[in-house]
Design a protein around this motif. Structure first.
Motif, PDB file in Angstrom:
ATOM      1  N   PHE A 120       0.805  -1.220   0.000  1.00  7.91           N
ATOM      2  CA  PHE A 120       0.000   0.000   0.000  1.00  7.91           C
ATOM      3  C   PHE A 120       0.842   1.275   0.000  1.00  7.91           C
ATOM      4  O   PHE A 120       0.355   2.338  -0.326  1.00  7.91           O
ATOM      5  CB  PHE A 120      -0.973   0.013   1.190  1.00  7.91           C
ATOM      6  N   ALA A 121       2.106   1.179   0.372  1.00  8.56           N
ATOM      7  CA  ALA A 121       2.971   2.357   0.322  1.00  8.56           C
ATOM      8  C   ALA A 121       3.222   2.739  -1.132  1.00  8.56           C
ATOM      9  O   ALA A 121       3.164   1.907  -2.034  1.00  8.56           O
ATOM     10  CB  ALA A 121       4.284   2.075   1.032  1.00  8.56           C
ATOM     11  N   ASN A 145       6.233  -3.230  -9.118  1.00  3.58           N
ATOM     12  CA  ASN A 145       5.279  -2.715 -10.101  1.00  3.58           C
ATOM     13  C   ASN A 145       4.872  -1.280  -9.831  1.00  3.58           C
ATOM     14  O   ASN A 145       4.603  -0.501 -10.744  1.00  3.58           O
ATOM     15  CB  ASN A 145       4.020  -3.597 -10.115  1.00  3.58           C
ATOM     16  N   ARG A 146       4.815  -0.907  -8.557  1.00  4.58           N
ATOM     17  CA  ARG A 146       4.337   0.425  -8.186  1.00  4.58           C
ATOM     18  C   ARG A 146       5.235   1.538  -8.702  1.00  4.58           C
ATOM     19  O   ARG A 146       4.829   2.699  -8.766  1.00  4.58           O
ATOM     20  CB  ARG A 146       4.180   0.522  -6.664  1.00  4.58           C
ATOM     21  N   ASN A 179      -4.232   0.079  -8.507  1.00  2.94           N
ATOM     22  CA  ASN A 179      -4.297  -1.034  -9.454  1.00  2.94           C
ATOM     23  C   ASN A 179      -2.959  -1.777  -9.525  1.00  2.94           C
ATOM     24  O   ASN A 179      -2.911  -3.010  -9.547  1.00  2.94           O
ATOM     25  CB  ASN A 179      -4.690  -0.535 -10.841  1.00  2.94           C
ATOM     26  N   LEU A 180      -1.868  -1.018  -9.541  1.00  2.00           N
ATOM     27  CA  LEU A 180      -0.548  -1.640  -9.568  1.00  2.00           C
ATOM     28  C   LEU A 180      -0.261  -2.387  -8.278  1.00  2.00           C
ATOM     29  O   LEU A 180       0.384  -3.443  -8.274  1.00  2.00           O
ATOM     30  CB  LEU A 180       0.526  -0.573  -9.807  1.00  2.00           C
ATOM     31  N   SER A 181      -0.738  -1.836  -7.157  1.00  4.72           N
ATOM     32  CA  SER A 181      -0.524  -2.495  -5.864  1.00  4.72           C
ATOM     33  C   SER A 181      -1.238  -3.826  -5.784  1.00  4.72           C
ATOM     34  O   SER A 181      -0.815  -4.726  -5.049  1.00  4.72           O
ATOM     35  CB  SER A 181      -1.022  -1.582  -4.727  1.00  4.72           C
ATOM     36  N   ALA A 182      -2.325  -3.950  -6.517  1.00  2.00           N
ATOM     37  CA  ALA A 182      -3.127  -5.182  -6.448  1.00  2.00           C
ATOM     38  C   ALA A 182      -2.556  -6.310  -7.293  1.00  2.00           C
ATOM     39  O   ALA A 182      -3.001  -7.457  -7.186  1.00  2.00           O
ATOM     40  CB  ALA A 182      -4.560  -4.878  -6.889  1.00  2.00           C
ATOM     41  N   ARG A 183      -1.551  -6.033  -8.116  1.00  2.00           N
ATOM     42  CA  ARG A 183      -0.981  -7.071  -8.975  1.00  2.00           C
ATOM     43  C   ARG A 183      -0.190  -8.081  -8.148  1.00  2.00           C
ATOM     44  O   ARG A 183       0.499  -7.723  -7.203  1.00  2.00           O
ATOM     45  CB  ARG A 183      -0.070  -6.455 -10.032  1.00  2.00           C
ATOM     46  N   ASP A 184      -0.276  -9.330  -8.533  1.00  2.00           N
ATOM     47  CA  ASP A 184       0.436 -10.396  -7.846  1.00  2.00           C
ATOM     48  C   ASP A 184       1.820 -10.544  -8.472  1.00  2.00           C
ATOM     49  O   ASP A 184       1.963 -10.888  -9.647  1.00  2.00           O
ATOM     50  CB  ASP A 184      -0.344 -11.709  -7.965  1.00  2.00           C
ATOM     51  N   ALA A 185       2.852 -10.258  -7.684  1.00  2.00           N
ATOM     52  CA  ALA A 185       4.222 -10.329  -8.197  1.00  2.00           C
ATOM     53  C   ALA A 185       4.593 -11.722  -8.681  1.00  2.00           C
ATOM     54  O   ALA A 185       5.446 -11.884  -9.560  1.00  2.00           O
ATOM     55  CB  ALA A 185       5.192  -9.878  -7.109  1.00  2.00           C
TER      56      ALA A 185
END
Length: 847
Positions: free
Chosen positions: A121-122, A255-256, A199-205
């Motif tokens: 979330f940061a 991703n962020r 949206n980028l934070s929600a991506r699964d690395a």
């Protein structure tokens, strides 16, 4: 100028070079920066060997910051910071060509290279980077040279503005800073950036795309529009990809990082931040790159003139290359950077904006003799040491001239009166330098505030009235012999030079101390060989020295505060002590403070016992000298509304800081807000104007670091209530015991002992993403929902804030479907203290 390189170099020293006298050329300031930065300045000039590269990990609360340490440890240190989405490998071509004596830590910024990603979330923001760099500097425990490329350059620049005392110099490659000018563009950008961030934070690395090595390399080149060549991409991929079990690779960066920065500076904010910037600066721009101007300072081009006029040293170079020219043309960049570092050459302990205690060394010594002492001074805000003419790195006396005591005094007077323009001098001298301080205090008593003498050599330095023609003849012949002597071509290793200094010293010194002095007494001629750079004429007695009676007359004139430190095995023991006691008695009658100490040690007692001498100086200084908080909350609220609850629309009931977040949300996402009730909104308390100078960011960073060490003290519930009420009362927002207990019911956590501890994050009082008032005005223009704005008459919206609040109410009346603004009597928590007066107004609006 080279045909392929346009170079504009501006070197600005604080002296007017057109009017500079021989004395200015003779006296070179040596700036010493806290804490103790180095003992040996010169080492063999060899290219860095890859075998000398060491991986490091710097612990941070969310994991670690990775880095590559090039060269020896313990030397003066350069911290190199890569560009956005690059990594420390971007410095490999450059550092492979840098002289081997350089010590460089190339770091991977969070989320890039081998460094840990930020917590969930940061978001990644340039305004957070001063805190990251502060962690690095604190880990290193020394001031550093900052070297940055692209986004790393902006981060270094912001850090140097915020913590100038931690920065020896700053070099920025193809970027300086970005700022915005139109608030409407800023608000539009922010709304999109917040959604993109979530949206980028929600991506699964774990589901990251995988590529072959060649595919990944091509993607890296294409993503930079060719700025990164295939060869450079290979270098970056060493730290920028992870190998998967199937043999393919995936990019390791967070991703962020692909999202735009949520925290940007308005042009007027940046103008304020650079208002007092004085750090030695070198800027390098690629002629085929659009980053420096078009993506950088296009809204604030005058910043270059500001830096040119303010920085104690400023250089600007244009190089024929693209954005990553430091990788493609590493040799050219190394040459320019080495030249810049050679000019920096000066060091200062403490804040640049504080008038320093001016330190004058003894005969045959140099400014490095104060390194150990300066590291232990706590009360003295700043210390500036100088190499006297003919010593250290300063120029020699003019050819054909004898060196004279009066020339030294004239050089000192020029530095204080014309160069620095200090109204009163604060002087510290050792041995011969102490006689200069004493002479200055006696010649210019009204312009001297403090004098600290360390084993003053006045009794040894005084000229005898018996000096006759024979002495004058002997000195003249010696000067001519030295002048006619062919320059020595004999070179030596660094260790041999230190041994030679040690052998020649009549006054007992340790090999370590001689090594410290050697750091400024030698010139590197290459191949690991050195020659001495001292003026040999300094070995001849100077002309123009005071007689014993001359010193008596000078002492009679002294009116400043005086501290005399004698070494137990120094010059002032025995028969010389009688002269000292006589002079102290005279000054005791004329000066407000006269203190005298004896410290066990030899003539260089400030090097033998720096802790004890520093303690005496600090105590004297105390008694004699009179010197003199985030847009992340908006992001959090966006997450709750859009991602967690998935509400298509929202109604807000908010108070104080909560109303700030609701206000910003309503302006950023007007289609998603139906009704907004604001109770004594604190947005104007938290707004920045043009004044958020580096001190604000510095306080924010330091408060964050302090908060990590903060431990909540367990207390009985009633004690917490009493403390809470007292704090609120002191801040002008008194609360009843009942209201305080209501708030504390969620602010406290009970532990096993039955006592309570606070569960409030101690970092909350400080913010690094404040909005300028002009941005608040733009947000107000975009609010279209129904709005009830309640101002409590004794709350936060009073005086000038009330005027700004009323202006924003007028702006919102033009766009809001229905705006009601009312005043209700009460303090900032009137809804808690007198809910029966507030609830009816809210009910009427909501029904």
């Amino acid at each position: 100028m080279k045909a392929k390189m346009s170079v504009q170099v501006v070197v600005k020293l604080k002296a007017n070079l057109k009017r500079e006298t021989v004395f200015a050329k003779m006296l070179r300031p040596v700036l010493l920066l806290r804490p103790f930065a180095r003992a040996f300045h010169a080492t063999p000039s060899l290219n860095l060997n890859p075998k000398n590269v060491e991986e490091v990990r710097i612990p941070v609360p969310w994991g670690h910051i990775a880095g590559k340490w090039w060269g020896p440890r313990g030397e003066e240190l350069i911290v190199a910071v890569h560009g956005w989405q690059d990594n420390a490998g971007s410095w490999d071509p450059f550092l492979e060509r840098l002289p081997g004596n350089r010590s460089v830590l190339a770091v991977d910024f969070p989320g890039q290279g081998l460094s840990s990603h930020l917590p969930p979330f940061a978001h990644y923001s340039f305004l957070e980077m001063p805190l990251v760099l502060k962690r690095v500097v604190n880990y290193l425990n020394k001031p550093v040279h900052l070297l940055g490329h692209s986004g790393g350059s902006a981060a270094c620049f912001l850090f140097a503005c915020t913590f100038p005392e931690d920065v020896l110099s700053y070099c920025g490659i193809d970027y300086l800073a970005y700022c915005y000018k139109k608030e409407s563009n800023r608000v539009t950008h922010l709304a999109k950036a917040i959604d993109a961030h979530l949206n980028l934070s929600a991506r699964d690395a774990k589901k990251a795309k995988r590529h072959s090595w060649e595919e990944a390399k091509e993607r890296w080149v294409v993503s930079t529009k060719g700025s990164v060549t295939p060869a450079s991409a290979e270098i970056l991929m060493r730290r920028g990809v992870i190998k998967c079990p199937d043999g393919k690779v995936a990019f390791s960066r967070d991703n962020r990082l692909k999202n735009a920065d949520l925290n940007l500076l308005h042009v007027e904010q940046l103008r304020s931040i650079v208002a007092d910037f004085k750090v030695a600066t070198c800027l390098l721009r690629g002629l085929q790159s659009e980053y420096f101007f078009e993506r950088g300072v296009k809204h604030f081009p005058e910043v270059l003139d500001i830096l040119k006029n303010q920085c104690r040293l400023y250089e600007y170079h244009e190089i024929d290359g693209n954005h990553h020219f430091h990788m493609d043309k590493a040799e050219e960049v190394v040459d320019l950077y080495e030249s810049f570092l050679a000019k920096v050459g000066s060091r200062w302990w403490g804040p640049i904006d504080e008038q320093p205690l001016l330190a004058l060394h003894g005969l045959f010594d140099n400014a490095a003799s104060f390194d150990l002492l300066a590291a232990h001074l706590a009360e003295v805000p700043a210390l500036l040491a100088v190499d006297l003419p003919g010593h250290g790195l300063s120029s020699h006396v003019g050819k054909g001239l004898s060196w004279s005591y009066t020339a030294m005094l004239s050089a000192l007077r020029f530095a204080i009166k014309q160069h620095f323009k200090w109204p009163k001098a604060y002087l510290l001298g050792h041995s011969y330098g102490s006689t200069l301080a004493l002479s200055y205090a006696g010649l210019f008593p009204a312009e001297t505030a403090v004098m600290v003498n360390i084993d003053c050599a006045r009794a040894v330095n005084a000229a005898s009235c018996d000096d006759g023609p024979a002495t004058i003849r002997r000195n003249g012949e010696r000067m001519l012999a030295i002048e006619n002597r062919a320059p020595s071509k004999k070179t030596m290793t660094y260790g041999e030079a230190v041994e030679k200094i040690f052998a020649k010293r009549k006054r007992k010194m340790t090999a370590e101390q001689c090594g410290i002095l050697a750091s400024r007494s030698l010139t590197n001629v290459g191949g690991g060989r050195y020659i001495f750079n001292d003026d040999l004429r300094m070995a001849c007695p100077s002309i123009g020295r005071h007689t014993f009676h001359g010193y008596d007359a000078l002492v009679e004139n002294v009116r400043c505060s005086v501290l005399n430190i004698a070494a137990s095995e120094g010059l002032l023991m025995g028969q010389n002590m009688a002269v000292v006691k006589k002079h102290l008695a005279i000054m005791g009658k004329n000066c407000q403070i006269v203190d005298s100490r004896v410290v066990v040690g030899g003539h260089h007692v400030h090097m033998d016992k720096p802790e004890e001498v520093a303690a005496a100086v600090d105590e004297f200084w105390r008694s004699s000298v009179k010197f003199r908080r985030d847009e992340s909350s908006i992001s959090s609220e966006t997450y709750l509304v859009n991602h967690h609850f998935k509400w298509p629309h929202v109604d807000f009931l908010s108070h104080s800081f909560g109303s700030c977040s609701a206000f910003a949300y309503a302006g950023l996402f007007p289609k998603h807000v139906r009704k907004y009730v604001s109770l004594d909104c604190a947005r104007l308390n938290m707004a920045t104007r043009a004044e958020p100078n580096p001190t604000f960011l510095q306080i924010a960073v330091q408060s964050t670091l302090d908060a990590e060490e903060y431990e909540n003290a367990p207390l009985p519930f009633e004690d917490h209530v009493a403390n809470f009420m007292e704090i609120r009362r002191d801040k002008g927002g008194a609360l009843t015991e009942k209201s305080s207990k209501i708030l504390l019911a969620r602010n406290l956590r009970q532990i096993e002992s039955g006592e309570f501890v606070e569960n409030v994050d101690p970092r909350l009082p400080m913010y690094t993403g404040l909005l300028p008032e002009s941005t608040l005005d733009e947000l107000a223009r975009r609010i279209t929902c129904e709005l009830l704005s309640v101002r409590f008459t004794d709350g936060v919206l009073r005086g000038a804030r009330k005027e700004a609040y009323e202006k924003q109410i007028d702006l919102m009346r033009k766009t809001s479907k229905n705006l009601i603004a009312v005043d209700i009597e009460g303090n900032h928590h009137a809804h808690l203290e007198n809910p029966e007066c507030v609830a009816p107004v809210i009910n009427e609006m909501l029904t």
